[in-house]
Design an enzyme around this catalytic site. Structure first.
Site, short mmCIF file in Angstrom:
data_model
loop_
_atom_site.label_atom_id
_atom_site.label_comp_id
_atom_site.label_asym_id
_atom_site.label_seq_id
_atom_site.Cartn_x
_atom_site.Cartn_y
_atom_site.Cartn_z
CB CYS A 8 -1.08 0.05 1.28
SG CYS A 8 -1.76 -1.38 1.36
CG HIS B 205 -3.28 3.44 2.17
ND1 HIS B 205 -3.51 2.96 0.92
CD2 HIS B 205 -3.14 2.27 2.93
CE1 HIS B 205 -4.21 1.84 1.06
NE2 HIS B 205 -3.82 1.34 2.42
CG ASN C 278 -6.88 -0.62 1.50
OD1 ASN C 278 -6.06 -0.46 0.82
ND2 ASN C 278 -6.23 -0.95 2.80
O1 UT7 Z 1 -3.75 -1.28 3.60
C1 UT7 Z 1 -2.63 -1.45 4.56
C2 UT7 Z 1 -3.19 -0.60 5.99
N1 UT7 Z 1 -4.26 -1.28 6.51
C3 UT7 Z 1 -4.89 -0.78 7.51
O2 UT7 Z 1 -4.45 0.26 7.82
C4 UT7 Z 1 -6.02 -1.64 8.13
C5 UT7 Z 1 -6.09 -1.16 9.66
N2 UT7 Z 1 -6.75 -2.08 10.54
C6 UT7 Z 1 -8.16 -1.72 10.49
O3 UT7 Z 1 -8.56 -0.93 9.62
C7 UT7 Z 1 -8.92 -2.29 11.58
O4 UT7 Z 1 -7.83 -3.07 12.49
C8 UT7 Z 1 -10.16 -3.27 10.74
C9 UT7 Z 1 -11.11 -2.44 10.17
C10 UT7 Z 1 -9.49 -4.20 9.95
C11 UT7 Z 1 -10.79 -3.64 12.20
O5 UT7 Z 1 -11.36 -2.94 12.99
P1 UT7 Z 1 -11.30 -3.16 14.49
O6 UT7 Z 1 -11.96 -2.10 15.33
O7 UT7 Z 1 -9.85 -3.27 14.78
O8 UT7 Z 1 -11.98 -4.68 14.84
P2 UT7 Z 1 -11.41 -6.10 15.35
O9 UT7 Z 1 -10.54 -6.61 14.23
O10 UT7 Z 1 -10.71 -5.61 16.99
O11 UT7 Z 1 -12.69 -6.79 15.49
C12 UT7 Z 1 -13.73 -6.18 16.34
C13 UT7 Z 1 -14.98 -7.04 16.14
C14 UT7 Z 1 -14.74 -8.77 16.31
O12 UT7 Z 1 -15.70 -9.44 17.18
P3 UT7 Z 1 -15.53 -9.66 18.57
O13 UT7 Z 1 -14.02 -10.56 18.76
O14 UT7 Z 1 -15.30 -8.18 19.30
O15 UT7 Z 1 -16.67 -10.35 19.02
C15 UT7 Z 1 -14.53 -9.30 14.99
O16 UT7 Z 1 -14.84 -10.52 14.90
O17 UT7 Z 1 -15.42 -7.17 14.92
C16 UT7 Z 1 -15.69 -8.38 14.49
N3 UT7 Z 1 -15.68 -8.17 13.15
C17 UT7 Z 1 -16.66 -8.04 12.27
N4 UT7 Z 1 -18.01 -8.04 12.28
C18 UT7 Z 1 -18.75 -7.85 11.35
C19 UT7 Z 1 -14.53 -8.24 12.26
N5 UT7 Z 1 -14.95 -8.01 10.95
C20 UT7 Z 1 -16.01 -7.81 11.04
C21 UT7 Z 1 -16.96 -7.78 9.77
N6 UT7 Z 1 -18.55 -7.57 10.04
N7 UT7 Z 1 -16.65 -7.69 8.68
#
Ligand code: UT7
Length: 329
Positions: free
Chosen positions: A123, A256, A286
């Site tokens: 990225c 980005h 993204n």
């Molecule tokens: O391109 C290179 C750069 N990339 C980035 O900058 C990405 C950086 N990371 C992010 O943007 C975020 O970490 C994400 C958007 C990927 C995830 O967001 P988050 O707030 O960090 O969520 P999380 O991974 O901590 O997950 C929170 C909850 C989990 O459930 P529990 O364990 O709390 O019950 C996940 O299972 O959200 C759940 N979850 C979803 N729920 C519905 C994860 N993905 C989904 C989904 N739909 N698509």
């Protein structure tokens, strides 16, 4: 008599292309539901700011998206493909293992002879490519460069993994970068830290006549999030210092486009008014190396980024890689 190397490089045209198939979050909800995977528009919007993404049709190659974006950039610059003397394509989703997508793009543009190569920094790829092209132009080894970020991430997504497959999209953005007596690109700042290879990767490869290992994207989202927030701030400050500028000189920030929360956090730390942040992640998702040139082109064509404006471009992604380019447009 030797011609002195030009002191600067400057963007003279921008272009972009999105494949026509647009999937809203609700389309993704339906697509995943058919596989027994649950997600929601509310979760995607709240956690990422993404509302839609574009996916390329079967048979469309990364070089096809790159070609459409390149033609638009060349037209905006008033240049013909024959005038280009350097082609760099930043991509992690090339048409094939080799040759480079840049060589394929060169052929599709109907030209031959100039150097053409791909640059792999995931990225951060476009920001890396722009910095490399700027250095080559300032060294006198190119005068009219075509720099492209192009990706078809839909082909490397695991649609059974809701934590990644709702985040990415396909597209391409391009700029023409030319030798100029005036800046142009003011400074760049590039970094990598290979200790974090495992937090964002496609671990598969081709070996023994077949795909070996997993060829789908893996991401530890929270780990990437945490690192991204820190490095986007440090690289922004480093590139400003290198150019002898301050946050107050910035007209536009184009980071980005991965997550609106990371982008807004970066703008806030730079004390930038929210309207100075260019946002396309809502409509594009993204698009990895394509995200920054896509957002730049949207900002230019909507009349926001204008000649003379000071713009900061920032990349961050797999590797771990990150960096920034500061420029007067
Ligand atoms: O391109 C290179 C750069 N990339 C980035 O900058 C990405 C950086 N990371 C992010 O943007 C975020 O970490 C994400 C958007 C990927 C995830 O967001 P988050 O707030 O960090 O969520 P999380 O991974 O901590 O997950 C929170 C909850 C989990 O459930 P529990 O364990 O709390 O019950 C996940 O299972 O959200 C759940 N979850 C979803 N729920 C519905 C994860 N993905 C989904 C989904 N739909 N698509």
């Amino acid at each position: 008599m030797n011609t002195p190397a030009p002191r600067y490089s400057r963007i003279t045209g921008t272009g972009s292309h999105l494949p026509p198939r647009r999937l809203s979050n609700d389309d993704m909800v339906a697509l995943l539901a058919a596989r027994g995977v649950e997600t929601s528009d509310a979760w995607i919007v709240e956690r990422t700011g993404i509302r839609a993404r574009h996916f390329a049709a079967d048979g469309v190659a990364c070089s096809d998206l790159a070609l459409a974006a390149s033609r638009a950039a060349l037209q905006a610059a008033g240049r013909r493909a024959e005038e280009v003397d350097l082609i760099i394509v930043a991509t992690s989703t090339p048409d094939m293992v080799f040759p480079s997508t840049a060589a394929i793009l060169q052929h599709k543009l109907g030209v031959a002879g100039c150097p053409a190569f791909d640059l792999q920094a995931v990225c951060s790829g476009f920001v890396y490519a722009l910095a490399v092209a700027d250095a080559m132009i300032r060294a006198g080894s190119a005068r009219c460069a075509l720099i492209v970020g192009a990706e078809i991430f839909s082909r490397i997504l695991d649609f059974d993994d809701r934590t990644t497959c709702v985040l990415f999209g396909d597209g391409a953005g391009a700029v023409v970068l030319e030798a100029s007596p005036e800046p142009g690109i003011l400074a760049s700042d590039l970094h990598a830290d290979g200790r974090h290879v495992g937090i964002l990767c496609v671990p598969g490869t081709v070996a023994g006549g077949r795909v070996s290992g997993d060829p789908l994207l893996k991401m530890d989202g929270p780990a990437v999030f945490k690192l991204a927030v820190g490095v986007l701030d440090s690289t922004a400050r480093a590139v400003l210092a290198r150019a002898g500028r301050t946050e107050a000189d910035l007209d536009w920030l184009i980071p980005h486009q991965a997550n609106i929360r990371i982008m807004q956090g970066t703008a806030k730390k730079l004390k930038l008014a929210p309207e100075k942040l260019i946002v396309t992640v809502d409509e594009h998702g993204n698009t990895s190396a394509a995200s920054v040139p896509l957002a730049l082109d949207v900002a230019v064509r909507s009349g926001r980024v204008q000649r003379g404006d000071t713009v900061m471009l920032e990349g961050v992604g797999g590797g771990f890689t990150w960096g920034a380019v500061l420029l007067d447009f």
